[in-house]
Design a protein around this motif. Structure first.
Motif, mmCIF file in Angstrom:
data_model
loop_
_atom_site.group_PDB
_atom_site.id
_atom_site.type_symbol
_atom_site.label_atom_id
_atom_site.label_comp_id
_atom_site.label_asym_id
_atom_site.label_seq_id
_atom_site.Cartn_x
_atom_site.Cartn_y
_atom_site.Cartn_z
ATOM 1 N N MET C 1 0.796 -1.278 -0.063
ATOM 2 C CA MET C 1 -0.118 -0.171 0.212
ATOM 3 C C MET C 1 0.950 1.335 0.014
ATOM 4 S SD MET C 1 -1.084 0.373 3.963
ATOM 5 C CE MET C 1 -0.088 0.892 5.389
ATOM 6 N N LYS C 2 0.360 2.458 -0.165
ATOM 7 C CA LYS C 2 0.974 3.846 -0.392
ATOM 8 C C LYS C 2 1.096 4.188 1.241
ATOM 9 C CE LYS C 2 1.643 3.922 -4.921
ATOM 10 N NZ LYS C 2 2.990 3.698 -5.307
ATOM 11 N N ALA C 3 2.042 4.916 1.547
ATOM 12 C CA ALA C 3 2.043 5.632 2.710
ATOM 13 C C ALA C 3 3.047 6.779 2.840
ATOM 14 C CB ALA C 3 2.414 4.705 3.747
ATOM 15 N N VAL C 4 2.962 7.728 3.697
ATOM 16 C CA VAL C 4 3.854 8.800 3.708
ATOM 17 C C VAL C 4 4.774 8.429 4.769
ATOM 18 C CG1 VAL C 4 4.238 11.321 4.397
ATOM 19 C CG2 VAL C 4 1.998 10.756 3.347
ATOM 20 N N VAL C 5 6.132 8.384 4.365
ATOM 21 C CA VAL C 5 6.962 8.119 5.248
ATOM 22 C C VAL C 5 8.158 9.239 5.415
ATOM 23 C CG1 VAL C 5 6.787 5.693 4.789
ATOM 24 C CG2 VAL C 5 8.304 6.822 3.378
ATOM 25 N N PHE C 6 9.106 9.370 6.421
ATOM 26 C CA PHE C 6 10.190 10.136 6.383
ATOM 27 C C PHE C 6 11.309 9.651 5.519
ATOM 28 C CE2 PHE C 6 13.818 11.365 9.162
ATOM 29 C CZ PHE C 6 14.052 12.531 8.754
ATOM 30 N N ARG C 7 11.878 10.799 4.846
ATOM 31 C CA ARG C 7 12.833 10.386 3.860
ATOM 32 C C ARG C 7 14.208 10.922 4.500
ATOM 33 N NH1 ARG C 7 12.185 12.449 -2.247
ATOM 34 N NH2 ARG C 7 14.355 11.599 -2.979
ATOM 35 N N GLY C 8 14.126 11.890 5.218
ATOM 36 C CA GLY C 8 15.379 12.604 6.067
ATOM 37 C C GLY C 8 15.426 13.960 5.851
ATOM 38 N N ALA C 9 15.917 14.548 6.753
ATOM 39 C CA ALA C 9 16.213 16.049 6.612
ATOM 40 C C ALA C 9 15.194 16.832 6.178
ATOM 41 C CB ALA C 9 17.489 16.282 5.854
ATOM 42 N N GLY C 10 13.763 16.767 6.869
ATOM 43 C CA GLY C 10 12.897 17.657 6.529
ATOM 44 C C GLY C 10 12.026 17.136 5.322
ATOM 45 N N GLU C 11 12.221 15.892 5.062
ATOM 46 C CA GLU C 11 11.345 15.546 3.741
ATOM 47 C C GLU C 11 10.583 14.295 3.745
ATOM 48 O OE1 GLU C 11 13.946 15.592 0.165
ATOM 49 O OE2 GLU C 11 13.863 17.675 0.163
ATOM 50 N N VAL C 12 9.675 14.287 3.199
ATOM 51 C CA VAL C 12 8.745 13.127 3.361
ATOM 52 C C VAL C 12 8.610 12.525 2.037
ATOM 53 C CG1 VAL C 12 7.654 13.726 5.407
ATOM 54 C CG2 VAL C 12 6.563 14.356 3.265
ATOM 55 N N GLU C 13 7.903 11.430 1.663
ATOM 56 C CA GLU C 13 7.715 10.783 0.306
ATOM 57 C C GLU C 13 6.852 9.952 0.635
ATOM 58 O OE1 GLU C 13 10.830 8.378 -1.342
ATOM 59 O OE2 GLU C 13 11.572 7.811 0.497
ATOM 60 N N VAL C 14 6.055 9.402 -0.535
ATOM 61 C CA VAL C 14 4.878 8.680 -0.577
ATOM 62 C C VAL C 14 5.461 7.377 -0.982
ATOM 63 C CG1 VAL C 14 2.569 7.988 -1.526
ATOM 64 C CG2 VAL C 14 2.902 10.388 -0.798
ATOM 65 N N ARG C 15 5.391 6.145 -0.415
ATOM 66 C CA ARG C 15 6.099 5.107 -0.575
ATOM 67 C C ARG C 15 5.240 4.054 -0.455
ATOM 68 N NH1 ARG C 15 11.478 3.723 2.618
ATOM 69 N NH2 ARG C 15 12.294 5.599 1.705
ATOM 70 N N ASP C 16 5.514 2.663 -1.246
ATOM 71 C CA ASP C 16 4.929 1.515 -1.039
ATOM 72 C C ASP C 16 5.379 0.849 0.223
ATOM 73 O OD1 ASP C 16 2.964 0.590 -3.092
ATOM 74 O OD2 ASP C 16 4.683 1.146 -4.329
ATOM 75 N N VAL C 17 4.554 0.601 0.934
ATOM 76 C CA VAL C 17 5.237 -0.278 2.402
ATOM 77 C C VAL C 17 3.914 -1.439 2.384
ATOM 78 C CG1 VAL C 17 5.717 1.892 3.574
ATOM 79 C CG2 VAL C 17 3.533 1.070 3.837
ATOM 80 N N PRO C 18 4.535 -2.337 3.310
ATOM 81 C CA PRO C 18 3.754 -3.450 3.574
ATOM 82 C C PRO C 18 2.329 -3.148 4.248
ATOM 83 C CG PRO C 18 5.880 -3.772 4.506
ATOM 84 C CD PRO C 18 5.765 -2.468 4.040
ATOM 85 N N GLU C 19 1.168 -3.651 3.572
ATOM 86 C CA GLU C 19 -0.148 -3.496 4.712
ATOM 87 C C GLU C 19 0.121 -4.167 6.194
ATOM 88 O OE1 GLU C 19 -3.871 -4.757 3.001
ATOM 89 O OE2 GLU C 19 -3.346 -3.803 0.909
ATOM 90 N N PRO C 20 -0.497 -3.395 6.791
ATOM 91 C CA PRO C 20 -0.378 -3.797 8.355
ATOM 92 C C PRO C 20 -1.229 -5.082 8.375
ATOM 93 C CG PRO C 20 -1.827 -1.743 8.103
ATOM 94 C CD PRO C 20 -1.345 -1.866 6.642
ATOM 95 N N VAL C 21 -1.109 -5.879 9.370
ATOM 96 C CA VAL C 21 -1.895 -6.819 9.843
ATOM 97 C C VAL C 21 -1.957 -6.750 11.504
ATOM 98 C CG1 VAL C 21 -1.191 -8.340 8.074
ATOM 99 C CG2 VAL C 21 0.372 -8.495 10.187
ATOM 100 N N LEU C 22 -3.040 -7.675 11.843
ATOM 101 C CA LEU C 22 -3.309 -7.542 13.419
ATOM 102 C C LEU C 22 -2.018 -8.564 13.965
ATOM 103 C CD1 LEU C 22 -7.069 -9.044 13.240
ATOM 104 C CD2 LEU C 22 -6.134 -6.771 13.544
ATOM 105 N N ALA C 23 -1.889 -7.594 15.168
ATOM 106 C CA ALA C 23 -0.463 -7.961 15.822
ATOM 107 C C ALA C 23 -0.902 -8.457 17.019
ATOM 108 C CB ALA C 23 0.623 -7.004 16.104
ATOM 109 N N ASP C 24 -2.178 -8.415 17.622
ATOM 110 C CA ASP C 24 -2.616 -8.532 18.902
ATOM 111 C C ASP C 24 -4.189 -8.585 18.611
ATOM 112 O OD1 ASP C 24 -1.872 -7.985 22.104
ATOM 113 O OD2 ASP C 24 -3.857 -7.377 21.735
ATOM 114 N N PRO C 25 -4.773 -9.682 19.725
ATOM 115 C CA PRO C 25 -6.386 -9.610 19.609
ATOM 116 C C PRO C 25 -6.986 -8.338 19.925
ATOM 117 C CG PRO C 25 -5.283 -11.292 21.294
ATOM 118 C CD PRO C 25 -4.302 -10.291 20.678
ATOM 119 N N ALA C 26 -6.446 -7.488 20.503
ATOM 120 C CA ALA C 26 -7.013 -5.972 20.817
ATOM 121 C C ALA C 26 -6.788 -5.181 19.620
ATOM 122 C CB ALA C 26 -6.344 -5.339 21.962
ATOM 123 N N ASP C 27 -6.113 -5.495 18.523
ATOM 124 C CA ASP C 27 -5.842 -4.463 17.463
ATOM 125 C C ASP C 27 -7.239 -4.621 16.531
ATOM 126 O OD1 ASP C 27 -3.212 -4.062 18.106
ATOM 127 O OD2 ASP C 27 -2.411 -5.363 16.502
#
Lengths: 344, 344, 344, 344
Positions: C1-27
């Motif tokens: 999926m697409k997400a805004v992530v930190f690129r470094g030194a005051g910059e962000v970018e929109v990049r492909d990242v893995p989709e999140p999954v449940l990590a706990d029954p309370a998620d």
């Protein structure tokens, strides 16, 4: 395991029943160490239709968690806990607002279907506790477990009434009825900024208990005069009505001052009550009905018990083992005991 | 009549002065029966420029009204009264809001011009009381007048601090400083719903007094550990700072929990204080400064004294006649007495 | 999926990242519909060490639950929800008391390790939400989701400050700083019983916004005179300090009346602050620091948004798609936009 | 001077009467500029025995002080003032506690002996005001005197009911009855943190007025459904009952949620009311009766009026001169006018 169950027609017995098991990830199983016999238990076994034979009894308990579901947060096996007398989900609108008693998933321990869906009784070797992290409260190591036993019911009720009354510091507070809840309300009022606290109670032993615990105590027919003397004739600033029903409310209105507050925690037997409307309007009375909520108030209650500010153990006058629980029921039914507890 | 007056350079004397007379229809004249010697008196006589020779002293008093102006409402000649240590008009915006200390007509008994326009001292046979129906409170017949003597100053201060702290029932409350105000704050916190109350005080006798009156008491270097044990390491929910100044505030911040409240009633000697801003923000601290107000709180205070819930007489360790008042000043100055009162 | 992530030194970018999954029954997993860009995001990307390249950003979001763990109570797949900007367990002593920000399991969305353990950012197609039934709030069907977007952060902060100030009805309330939080504080003060509300702000456009939303607005150098005219020269009864740091606090003290309250929600850049102690004592000032808590206040906030009493959408002046999120960051960084939101 | 007086049997007339003079040092004489005709006036003239012929009428007024006794504090000749509809000493236990209505020296303007000892009516060129510094409030120069006219009665009543209800921010508040007091209660609830406010009223014009002033408005038979839709079927968090008597109370109980609060300000005509006790207990209802108190609340009320937060002038639909006051009475009696005021 052994458990106290309803036998029918005003009778209980101690019988072998299956041990409880986790039915939901939010459940815990508690090994019971102390369980109280409550006036509500006596009421339930004498009331037509509330219980079916074999239904477990008991909603006051202290014990140790022996098993906890995966969804139980903040509690662990081995924790000594005290329970609220009822359960609630902790997540709905009502629970979030501190109105757990209105939760759609409310159940009440050991009361058949009288107050919601049926769950176990706590007068047993083990009890299953739904929504364990909402219902249970860890008991501090230095807190008397016999005090903790009352947190879930009478302490929550007496304290809750005082909080609802919301009186100003120094107020003269009357408590109508010197039974277990009235005694706690008297202690809670003293703890929470009252000036004089006057327990109105016909039975001399109960008046003496109230006085030993710091209150003034008077018979009903002397109440108004005693309170008038303390208040320049104005009447009590707040009244906790812990006797129940129309008679209790009328006694409360008989001693409350103009612009005063009456909080009623006594379960009424009547469906209706003829309120003196014109007088209540002219005197700007506030009348509030309150049911204890040990879930909402658990941290305050635990702290007050731990500091010894409220001491509910003063009402204990009988202790039996689980095998002898029937004897405790009989003693309380015959009014030879105010409060008998079961020590496992 | 005889009165205690400033002699100069740290000294007082008992001297003949003219009897006071009504200067305004809202005045009353009180025949003084009991007067306290306060730390503030000692401070004033040792402070450059606060007093002129001949200025009367004393702001704690109980007595009987012997004359009342035509505009005095609700009080009558013959009433036994206790006074607030200051006066206010009762009618302006500040007074209506309970902020009498900010009244433009505020005066403070027996303090020269230190806190407003000059008025009489109460360590005298008679004292004139401006705005008498605002300043004075009728003392119930069954209330110890030696308790009433403290209503106007230290009881108002200790109680006011507790009210301002506005903690939840069962809170662990620390009191920094076990002097007269700290002792009353400890009692008031216990009266007003605290769980554990911990007085932090270096002097052993003061710790013992606090413990006899129901608190826990610890030396400053043991405070954090003791409070942590009571609170699972969180710190005190509320702290009453009754020592004064930067050191008191730092001691208070040293024991308060995150999101806790510090109420400071200790008069600071510093103009400025370097607050740990980042920490206070991160921990969402509330810091509040409070000056007692016996006018605003008089009915609550009278009721709590009358019921014996707060008992300030525990701090009295000396009684002298008016003729011997100088001896009382000396004993307190030399710290041989915590609180000496003048009994006429 | 697409997400805004930190690129470094005051910059962000929109990049492909893995989709999140449940990590706990309370998620729960939420498909994001709207996400805000916050001043905190800009601060984090320009601050050394707060973020590592690739860390996700964003903590303001509205979306739909697409997956829920077995321990999630009271919420279901398909519910449209808004999130608090942080998470908490809901079961510990702090959470039970409404102090969720102090929960040992606190995390803050999309901020690296700046405020606790690392969790996902919400400027993404999907976000994993720990303790979902604590963190998320169902959004009523008739509530504008763009309003709901702000519930978790600036609405919680502005409202929380007003609640903490706890002023009397009719109070004159000053708000120092007309940024997003100050604008909401102004609305919340009007909603919660203030009389006049005066926003003190140097930028004309922000003053105009405040005035369109019912407040008075003045430049800093005109503030005291304007407030004095409204208050007979007394000053503001309460001040919400939403500018930050020593300068903000001094501005607040410059307009608050004696016995007034200052609540500071502006993040300070200084570690220490030289408080005018003698003045704060003499004037009995209350100074309180407050961080918003959308978990504690979620039902009140939802209700006020739904009724239109607080309308945070007035501050939106930019909308971009997720692919164009960088453009939004730039506009806000260059102060061409007060508030840009990402609409998926 | 001219004054409106009772003529007998439902009739009033404008007649010459003696000008009032100071009778006590605490009195002031006010030259009346505006006076209201109130439903209470109509009630009194049609009620057997309340008034004797020649008794003055009127208890709502704004005017200028033309003479002040020596004991009047904080007010001066020339001040424009608005009066509470009743007087109280300001100095007794009741007054000190904010319970001025219970003061033994309470009187009520222009009502014969219906509510205490007889004093002047305010529908006159001049009115004598006992305890002037308690009863009167200076009106700010920038406040519409026609708004100030209502401070002493309906604004105090509507606002007082809302304060007594003490609901949480965002609450859904129902107001039963859209008459003058109900309209103000609706405005006050909106000012004091309500979310949705629903006025329940059979008359379309009154519903329209409520809606123009920011509330929702529904006919009685649509009330429960409308409120359920706003509250997920729970009912109103708080209900202000401004219709009166058993019918009003039953309508209020019909829309209030479990654990909700009903505040009744509607004067009941019945002496008694059959309360559904079992339901009130099971649902933990709070029922409170409240009478407005413009003395206690005067600073809050003045501030809210001055800021325009509450605007009672919306109910004015008629203005007459003093000479034509009878015409105003007739218009209101025949329900051609909701509120007619007399402009001198």
């Amino acid at each position: 395991m052994k458990a106290v169950v309803f036998r029918g027609a005003g009778e209980v017995e101690v019988r072998d029943v299956p041990e409880p098991v986790l039915a939901d990830p939010a459940d815990a199983i508690v090994r019971v160490e102390y369980a109280g016999i409550c006036g509500t238990d006596l009421h339930l076994i004498h009331q037509d239709g509330a219980l079916a034979p074999g239904d477990g009894l008991g909603h006051e308990f202290v014990g140790v968690i022996v098993e906890a579901g995966a969804a139980v947060r903040g509690l662990a096996v081995g924790d000594r806990v005290t329970g609220a007398d009822f359960t609630a989900c902790g997540a709905c609108w009502w629970c979030r607002g501190g109105y757990h008693w209105e939760c759609a998933e409310r159940t009440f321990f050991g009361s058949g279907t009288a107050f919601g869906a049926q769950i176990d009784g706590a007068q047993a070797e083990y009890v299953r506790v739904p929504f364990a992290d909402v219902t249970l409260q860890r008991l501090p190591a230095d807190t008397d477990p016999e005090a903790g036993l009352f947190l879930g019911d009478i302490v929550a009720t007496g304290y809750g009434a005082v909080q609802r009354a919301d009186f100003a510091p120094g107020s003269t507070v009357a408590v109508v009825g010197g039974g277990p809840v009235g005694q706690i309300a008297s202690q809670a009022a003293q703890a929470c900024s009252a000036g004089f606290v006057v327990v109105v109670e016909p039975v001399a032993e109960r008046r003496e208990l109230a006085q030993r615990c710091g209150a003034l105590a008077v018979a009903p027919d002397a109440a108004r005069a005693a309170i008038d003397e303390l208040t320049d004739g104005r009447g009590a600033d707040a009244v906790i009505e812990a006797a129940g029903g129309a008679r209790g409310l009328e006694a409360a209105l008989g001693v409350v001052r103009r612009r005063g507050t009456v909080v009623s925690v006594g379960v009424p037997s009547e469906d209706q009550w003829t309120m003196p409307l014109a007088r209540c309007f002219a005197d700007e009375i506030t009348l509030s009905f309150a049911i204890g909520n040990a879930i909402r108030d658990r941290d305050a209650l635990t702290a007050l018990l731990r500091a010894g500010v409220i001491d509910p153990t003063v009402i204990i006058d009988g202790r039996v083992g689980l095998a002898d629980a029937v004897r405790g029921y009989t003693a309380m039914h015959e009014r030879r005991s105010v409060k008998t507890i079961i020590v496992m």
